[in-house]
Design an enzyme around this catalytic site. Structure first.
Site, PDB file in Angstrom:
ATOM      1  N   TYR A 142      -5.236 -63.765  -5.930  1.00 33.71           N
ATOM      2  CA  TYR A 142      -4.711 -63.260  -6.591  1.00 33.71           C
ATOM      3  C   TYR A 142      -3.380 -64.289  -6.734  1.00 33.71           C
ATOM      4  CZ  TYR A 142      -1.924 -61.760 -10.938  1.00 33.71           C
ATOM      5  OH  TYR A 142      -0.934 -61.599 -12.109  1.00 33.71           O
ATOM      6  N   ASP A 237      -0.018 -69.883  -0.635  1.00 28.91           N
ATOM      7  CA  ASP A 237       0.456 -69.186  -1.794  1.00 28.91           C
ATOM      8  C   ASP A 237       0.505 -67.988  -0.938  1.00 28.91           C
ATOM      9  OD1 ASP A 237       1.343 -67.055  -3.574  1.00 28.91           O
ATOM     10  OD2 ASP A 237      -0.946 -66.973  -5.064  1.00 28.91           O
ATOM     11  N   LYS A 265       8.706 -63.078  -4.431  1.00 28.08           N
ATOM     12  CA  LYS A 265       8.721 -61.035  -4.435  1.00 28.08           C
ATOM     13  C   LYS A 265      10.262 -61.474  -3.404  1.00 28.08           C
ATOM     14  CE  LYS A 265       3.895 -60.351  -5.276  1.00 28.08           C
ATOM     15  NZ  LYS A 265       3.745 -60.610  -5.545  1.00 28.08           N
TER      16      LYS A 265
END
Ligand code: PLP
Length: 429
Positions: A142, A237, A265
């Site tokens: 994702y 990522d 995050k």
């Protein structure tokens, strides 16, 4: 009716599905989500006053637990100076220098407001830099809700059985080549089929959005070599793994050096921040120096930078990665003992403070094997854990996160709760 249920009813009238991000809705779990009133350290308190040991950790950012003192006081000090100006500030320079120092593959870095913006910009940059159109991604990885990356994506899209999104024209998705993770041959074939047309590979180096699993030995090295051979860029990522698997993420742990890295995050300390960075000559293609346009009214917001930088500084100064490894090892030991005692040879995967209990007895190394788990068994386990005051992610396709605020007592209580949950809800396999 509980207060959470009442709030959820109100929410469903005015917010699609009652939530601002789909995984929060608990839809396949046949109950309303609980609404959080407050959180401190490793613990959440819901609107009905029930307490939980939390292993979701805001889905990754809360590596020091909730409301850590160092972050709260940095935010309190920043707020009276103004909430944002849209003009350069000193703390943006401090943040960029910190990121470049921690992650040597990043020579220049640009801040965004989310991980999605970071991956969207990184893919645009890879295409702009190489002048090529195709991007390779892996099924189950994702990368945020970017149109061209929302193909065979994990996380919420997976939980709800819609790996692909409506509203993404096939023409966009056609420029994304989706391959199985951990399969070298598939990558070789793609490069052979599209010579000189592949701009880059974007990959979660340790995938955490279809449950958690790891690269086979040599796999990341292979991705590094084949991209370099074909003049394509390797994008790690590390929105989830950055500042988590090690100070420098997966690249710090494995020594594989990507061309571009995306972050998010943890870097925001709980506030909305993302970032992308990489080699100088690649980053110099970004506007205003180069032709690849990228911008953001709130990017580098001083309050968000203060929160993120305080969190990073604390991590560095307190030997936090040693602590996270200790807690992770203790959890792993406990879980493996429970699985043996209960004769449930389920697959448990952990690295540092990231973990996942897969409800399958097979090894898990890609999307298909991650999907081989038994969802009903997971659902019963999830409810039994919540009942006992332990909040694990409301989906089997998510990663668990440990924070430095968890204690040995929290971990031991969790293992005991897990034993009861598995004993009463899972048939022997
Ligand atoms: C969470 C995540 C994103 C998206 O970040 P948002 O801040 O939710 O937009 C991208 N990539 C990975 C690997 C993630 O885990």
């Amino acid at each position: 009716m509980s207060i959470s249920e009442e709030l959820f009813e109100r929410a469903c009238r005015v917010i699609p599905g009652g939530v601002n991000s789909p995984v929060r809705a608990f839809r396949r779990l046949e109950r309303a989500p609980f609404f959080v009133a407050k959180a401190a350290g490793a613990h959440l308190t819901d609107e009905d006053g029930k307490q939980y040991i939390d292993y979701v950790g805001t889905w990754g950012p809360a590596i020091l637990g909730h409301a850590p003192e160092c972050v709260i006081s940095a935010v309190q000090a920043a707020v009276p100076q103004g909430l944002g100006y849209g003009i350069p500030t000193r703390i943006e320079v401090d943040m960029a220098e910190t990121v470049c120092r921690w992650i040597p593959s990043i020579e220049k870095v640009r801040m965004t407001n989310s991980g999605t913006e970071a991956t969207m910009s990184a893919v645009r940059l890879a295409r702009g830099y190489t002048g090529r159109k195709y991007i390779i991604k892996f099924a189950g990885c994702y990368h945020g809700h970017v149109d061209s990356l929302l193909v065979a994506a994990g996380s919420g899209a997976l939980t709800h059985g819609e790996p692909d999104s409506a509203g993404v024209p096939a023409e966009f998705a056609n420029l994304t080549i989706v391959l199985p993770y951990n399969d070298c041959e598939a990558v070789r074939r793609a490069f052979a089929q599209h010579p000189g047309e592949i701009a880059g590979i974007i990959v979660e180096p340790f995938p955490g959005n279809a449950g958690f699993y790891l690269p086979r030995p040599g796999y990341l090295e292979f991705l590094r070599e084949i991209t370099a051979q074909h003049g394509a860029l390797l994008i790690f990522d590390e929105v989830m793994t950055g500042f988590r698997i090690s100070a420098a993420g997966v690249q710090g742990k494995t020594g594989i050096v990507p061309d571009i890295t995306t972050l998010g995050k943890i870097i925001g300390g709980g506030l909305p921040v993302g970032a992308f960075g990489g080699r100088r000559e690649i980053m110099d293609c970004v506007s205003p120096l180069g032709p690849v346009y990228q911008a953001g009214t709130l990017s580098g917001n001083p309050v968000a930078m203060a929160a993120g930088l305080a969190q990073l500084n604390y991590l560095e100064q307190n030997d936090s990665y040693t602590r996270l490894e200790q807690l992770g090892a203790r959890l792993e030991e406990g879980v493996c003992r429970v699985l043996r005692d209960e004769q449930l040879p389920l697959t448990f995967i952990r690295d540092g403070s990231m973990f996942c209990l897969h409800f399958t007895t097979q090894p898990v190394y890609d999307l298909d094997t991650a999907m081989s788990g038994n969802f009903d068994m997971f659902r019963r386990y999830f409810h039994a854990m919540l009942e006992q005051g332990v909040y694990v992610a409301p989906s089997p396709y998510e990663t668990g996160f440990i924070s430095t605020a968890h204690t040995e007592a929290d971990i031991d209580a969790t293992v005991e709760a897990m034993q009861r949950a598995l004993r009463h809800t899972c048939p022997k396999v």
